[in-house]
Design a protein around this motif. Sequence first.
Motif, PDB file in Angstrom:
ATOM      1  N   SER A  83      -3.685   4.400  -0.538  1.00 11.14           N
ATOM      2  CA  SER A  83      -4.340   3.141  -0.195  1.00 11.14           C
ATOM      3  C   SER A  83      -4.081   2.753   1.256  1.00 11.14           C
ATOM      4  O   SER A  83      -4.940   2.162   1.908  1.00 11.14           O
ATOM      5  CB  SER A  83      -3.924   2.031  -1.158  1.00 11.14           C
ATOM      6  OG  SER A  83      -2.531   1.890  -1.203  1.00 11.14           O
ATOM      7  N   TYR A  84      -2.908   3.112   1.807  1.00 14.70           N
ATOM      8  CA  TYR A  84      -2.668   2.836   3.222  1.00 14.70           C
ATOM      9  C   TYR A  84      -3.673   3.625   4.057  1.00 14.70           C
ATOM     10  O   TYR A  84      -4.233   3.123   5.030  1.00 14.70           O
ATOM     11  CB  TYR A  84      -1.241   3.226   3.612  1.00 14.70           C
ATOM     12  CG  TYR A  84      -0.786   2.654   4.941  1.00 14.70           C
ATOM     13  CD1 TYR A  84      -0.168   1.405   5.011  1.00 14.70           C
ATOM     14  CD2 TYR A  84      -0.992   3.341   6.123  1.00 14.70           C
ATOM     15  CE1 TYR A  84       0.225   0.875   6.223  1.00 14.70           C
ATOM     16  CE2 TYR A  84      -0.599   2.814   7.337  1.00 14.70           C
ATOM     17  CZ  TYR A  84       0.017   1.580   7.389  1.00 14.70           C
ATOM     18  OH  TYR A  84       0.407   1.053   8.594  1.00 14.70           O
ATOM     19  N   ILE A 133      -0.502  -5.842   5.334  1.00 15.48           N
ATOM     20  CA  ILE A 133      -0.011  -4.713   4.534  1.00 15.48           C
ATOM     21  C   ILE A 133       1.476  -4.452   4.706  1.00 15.48           C
ATOM     22  O   ILE A 133       1.994  -4.507   5.812  1.00 15.48           O
ATOM     23  CB  ILE A 133      -0.797  -3.435   4.905  1.00 15.48           C
ATOM     24  CG1 ILE A 133      -2.270  -3.608   4.512  1.00 15.48           C
ATOM     25  CG2 ILE A 133      -0.209  -2.199   4.232  1.00 15.48           C
ATOM     26  CD1 ILE A 133      -3.161  -2.465   4.904  1.00 15.48           C
ATOM     27  N   THR A 178      -1.535  -1.572  -4.464  1.00 17.85           N
ATOM     28  CA  THR A 178      -2.565  -0.535  -4.498  1.00 17.85           C
ATOM     29  C   THR A 178      -1.911   0.842  -4.420  1.00 17.85           C
ATOM     30  O   THR A 178      -0.887   1.024  -3.788  1.00 17.85           O
ATOM     31  CB  THR A 178      -3.548  -0.701  -3.329  1.00 17.85           C
ATOM     32  OG1 THR A 178      -2.810  -0.789  -2.118  1.00 17.85           O
ATOM     33  CG2 THR A 178      -4.385  -1.948  -3.485  1.00 17.85           C
ATOM     34  N   CYS A 197       0.841  -1.198   0.000  1.00 13.89           N
ATOM     35  CA  CYS A 197       0.000   0.000   0.000  1.00 13.89           C
ATOM     36  C   CYS A 197       0.874   1.243   0.000  1.00 13.89           C
ATOM     37  O   CYS A 197       1.857   1.321   0.735  1.00 13.89           O
ATOM     38  CB  CYS A 197      -0.869   0.056   1.251  1.00 13.89           C
ATOM     39  SG  CYS A 197      -2.167  -1.168   1.260  1.00 13.89           S
ATOM     40  N   TRP A 227     -11.428  -0.227  -0.557  1.00 20.07           N
ATOM     41  CA  TRP A 227     -10.468  -1.120   0.093  1.00 20.07           C
ATOM     42  C   TRP A 227     -11.170  -2.416   0.496  1.00 20.07           C
ATOM     43  O   TRP A 227     -10.687  -3.515   0.241  1.00 20.07           O
ATOM     44  CB  TRP A 227      -9.837  -0.429   1.308  1.00 20.07           C
ATOM     45  CG  TRP A 227      -8.999  -1.353   2.127  1.00 20.07           C
ATOM     46  CD1 TRP A 227      -9.345  -1.927   3.312  1.00 20.07           C
ATOM     47  CD2 TRP A 227      -7.700  -1.875   1.789  1.00 20.07           C
ATOM     48  NE1 TRP A 227      -8.346  -2.761   3.746  1.00 20.07           N
ATOM     49  CE2 TRP A 227      -7.322  -2.740   2.835  1.00 20.07           C
ATOM     50  CE3 TRP A 227      -6.830  -1.683   0.719  1.00 20.07           C
ATOM     51  CZ2 TRP A 227      -6.111  -3.416   2.837  1.00 20.07           C
ATOM     52  CZ3 TRP A 227      -5.624  -2.362   0.721  1.00 20.07           C
ATOM     53  CH2 TRP A 227      -5.273  -3.217   1.770  1.00 20.07           C
TER      54      TRP A 227
END
Lengths: 162, 662
Positions: free
Chosen positions: A36-37, A56, A84, A31, A133
Amino acid sequence: MSKANLKVKTTPPKASSKLTQRFEPRIVSFCCHYCSYGAADLAGASKMSYPTNVEIIRVPCSGRVDPLHVLRALEEGADGVMVTGCLKEQCHFVTGNIHAEKRMQQLMADLEAIGLGGRLVFELMSAGMANKWVETTSSFYDRILELGPNPLKHMKKEVKCE
Amino acid sequence: MPTEETRIGVFVCKCGTNIAKVVDVPAVADYAKNLPNVVYSGWQLFTCSEEGQTIIKEHIKKHKLNRVIVASCSPKLHEPTFRRTVMEAGINPFYFEMANIREQVSWAHMKQKDEYAEATQKAKDLVRAAVFRASQLESIGSTTQTVPPVCMIIGAGIAGITASTLLADNGYEVHLVERSPALGGKAAQLGFVFMTDTCGVCVPPKHGEMARKCLSKRVLLNDPKIHVYTQTEVKQFSGYIGNFQAKLQTQPRGVNINTCTLCGKCIESCPVEVPHELDLGLGTRKAIYLPFPQAVPRAPVIDFESCTKCGKCAEVCPVNAIELNEPPKNTDITVGTVIVASGFDVFKPDGLYLYGEAPNVLLQLALARMMDPLGPTNGKLQRVSDKQIPKHVGMIQCVGSRDPNYYSHCSRVCCQVAMKHAVYIKEHWPETEVTIFYKDIRLQGKEYERYYLNAKKLGVNFHRADITNVEETTNNGLKLAVAHHNGSKEIVDVDMLVLSAAMIPAEGAKELAHTLNMEVDLQGFFREYHLKLAPVDTATNGIYLAGACSSPRDIAEASFMAAAAASHAAIPMSKGEVEVDLAKSVVDETLCIGCANCYGVCPYSAIQMEGGVAKVIEVACKGCGICVVECPAEAIQLRHYRDKQIYSQIEGLLANVGVAKK
């Protein structure tokens, strides 16, 4: 375990799995720090559920993800890998996601050719898109359940940590 | 320090019950004890507390730790906190690593009780990945960058002007860039604004001054520290804090503002008449015009799109101020910091409630123009179709806002605006009936309740209802099909309908964000660094936000925010320098083959080719790592995200996968 509220298909795991009685996939997601994180954080902060199997690895930008990183994750036994990044034209680093998309699409074709097709997914989302997500992780989890365990797992010689 | 023994300390946080409710925190801490290079592992109730941080420091000393891992919340929240903690204990901040077991574990899996065991396992996996990665971390230093005392402010509305005057008063140089021909933004166009019911840019006198004054006039005329650019946009932008480079493009005004005496002869002589965009179709203007009577700069402007270049204005001008063939002008500036104050626009509800089709359907902004004593109707309330005073004015709230089909946000000011206008109408035309159709009335703060009470006292009707249909009647009146929220339905006739449309990001905000390489949110507003704790900062160090460009705000809030942005921008400028960490790309010159792939992909021009090898300009590099993947020789690496660091994290994460798994 019940994931009824996630619309996860209840396809029974493949009987051919020799590794475990019940197949629980391991999914690694790369990510990007900015989008995205943040989406994954927001999904958590909003108490939205998604499969526990998604773990992740934070990178500054999806453009930092090397196809070799993905291959390494598969080699180490991940059943699926997600890469992502930020939405198009909203990449914190301007063009990182564009480079990432190009690289990952090429890699997807290569994985297909060596029999690991479908085990990589590339998705773009903004830090506010917690829904995406959850959708992405849930549907990828379903797909990996259908694909069954990563065949490379057999070749992994040692378990480094219990 | 390759010879140094790696000694890792793991601190697992319960976060009260936020983590401990789902994850078996002591079990995770026990598990970490057996991981490679871990010499201490324990848990705490609140690791980020003063006490928690003291305990970390004590253990660093006691166990001679040289790597610290905290397993707690998102690094987006507390990574800076703990980096400071370990730094205070004498450890390089980049020897700190975080495992996110709150947002990604306990909170994400809180709802499924039967997943708690798996959540604990996931927390262990993430801690293990952090431990593996920590062994590969390196110490990273920093460098300093000078920051000149110069700020560029984009947008000269209330927020931009307030920030400009504050910075200039503090001795900083300001470049104030405004796209339109006049300063003051939306507020300057309104005859009276809440909460004081005075003109939008009127400010009270400061100590030692005699009279009230006009905010925008003061900026232009009195301050040698402020450089004003009207009709100007930022065309190119690059650089970093302390060294931002902007290319400004100024469109020709057609009138020399230094020689013009504002006699108005040019406006009289102009044969071209077009609708005035400011008055939203209520009035017209000439091709050479003063945007509004109090407009600053005090000179007309030529709209070259409608101008026929007949030359009549130039003939009548007594001071030869007209310049019909002036080319656009480019200016390059270098600034230390930037404040974005690009403001908002009003949503145009084309196709909704007959807006744009029936003449007597208008926006609150047009009504505000109508009520401005210097506006198109000289302050008179009248129907657009027949110039008669309306007998019944209807107002619809939340047009485009709080609506999943358009904008999901509440625009915050529309209730106040409707209240202000309703009260004004009832005070000046008591026979006119006013009905407000609303979903919810939202008036917060100490001043707004009185508008509501006043409106009720003056007999304004409030209906909590949706308008399901609008039809135009023969005399240009409007027939509203009203569905009350209590279930009843009725038809209401009004002869003027005013829409309280959403506040949305200014037109072109997205392009501006792209030029400045900034992020916008789902609605298109500029994204703040942290909603709660850093609302004027952005992801780019040295760029700050003020006013309605990041969220709908009223004038008072825009002023607060401008003051906050000015003080934030002043921090690096008053220090004169900033510290920049070196978690940036670095080239191994012995491996570099000079292919220039990295140079080609760098979005910041931070890589130069020198003597056949690549060289990274560390202050310009932002640490994205796009270049690293592109390198065929593995010569360029990103500090803190080197390949070996990412590999070891992957290895750690998946270390328990394999044939022997129980």
